[in-house]
Design a protein around this motif. Sequence first.
Motif, short mmCIF file in Angstrom:
data_model
loop_
_atom_site.label_atom_id
_atom_site.label_comp_id
_atom_site.label_asym_id
_atom_site.label_seq_id
_atom_site.Cartn_x
_atom_site.Cartn_y
_atom_site.Cartn_z
N LEU A 271 0.83 -1.20 0.00
CA LEU A 271 0.00 0.00 0.00
C LEU A 271 0.87 1.26 0.00
O LEU A 271 0.66 2.17 -0.80
N LEU A 272 1.84 1.31 0.90
CA LEU A 272 2.66 2.52 1.02
C LEU A 272 3.47 2.81 -0.24
O LEU A 272 3.53 3.95 -0.70
N TYR B 55 0.33 1.97 13.68
CA TYR B 55 0.58 0.67 13.06
C TYR B 55 0.33 -0.42 14.11
O TYR B 55 0.78 -0.30 15.25
N PRO B 56 -0.41 -1.47 13.77
CA PRO B 56 -0.85 -2.43 14.78
C PRO B 56 0.23 -3.28 15.44
O PRO B 56 0.00 -3.81 16.53
N CYS C 171 0.29 21.76 0.30
CA CYS C 171 -0.68 21.04 1.11
C CYS C 171 -0.51 19.53 0.96
O CYS C 171 -0.53 18.79 1.94
N GLN C 172 -0.32 19.05 -0.27
CA GLN C 172 -0.13 17.62 -0.51
C GLN C 172 1.15 17.12 0.16
O GLN C 172 1.17 16.04 0.78
N THR C 173 2.20 17.92 0.08
CA THR C 173 3.47 17.54 0.73
C THR C 173 3.29 17.47 2.24
O THR C 173 3.70 16.49 2.88
N GLU C 174 2.68 18.48 2.81
CA GLU C 174 2.45 18.49 4.26
C GLU C 174 1.55 17.34 4.69
O GLU C 174 1.80 16.70 5.72
N VAL D 83 3.46 13.95 4.65
CA VAL D 83 4.40 13.90 5.77
C VAL D 83 3.63 13.63 7.06
O VAL D 83 4.02 12.77 7.87
N GLN D 84 2.51 14.32 7.25
CA GLN D 84 1.67 14.09 8.42
C GLN D 84 1.13 12.66 8.43
O GLN D 84 1.09 12.01 9.48
N PHE D 85 0.73 12.17 7.26
CA PHE D 85 0.23 10.79 7.15
C PHE D 85 1.27 9.80 7.70
O PHE D 85 0.93 8.93 8.51
#
Length: 156
Positions: A60-61, A91-92, A75-78, A81-83
């Motif tokens: 997925l990543l 992460y489980p 905005c997409q870059t930020e 990075v936040q994601f």
Amino acid sequence: MPQHPGEEDKPCRACSDFKTWSKLQGSKSKKPIIPPKPVVEGHKDCPLDKDELGRSTWGLLHTMASYFPEKPNNCQTEDVVQFFNIFAKFYPCEPCALDFQEDIKENPPKACTRDELAKWLCDRHNTVNKKLGKPLFDCSKVHERWRDGWADGSCD
């Protein structure tokens, strides 16, 4: 939305089920299409184990990184990075999550371009592969592996 000019009618491997995608590919090529053999470990209706979760997550990543805009806006870059920072917290697999949090603290996400994000993520994955004694991936081939298909045509 197409990633490149002229791709409006090109099927997206990440957005189509294999059957639909192969039908669209079959209309463009006379090569026989052989569906991939499913990887089945344990029972298919059971929760993922650590290895299955890891493979699925990396898939997925890497796919997200390969479809990230070539020239993202601020905005997409930020957001991406936040994601990754939030992803590392939730992460489980707790030991994996803590390890990834440490790694991205030392190597913060780089996402000024698609290639930069894909390379950063590949390097993070190779860090994990090295710790696990697995082979390292050639990061120059991330888009072949996760978006375009291999140059030899084996994914067509």
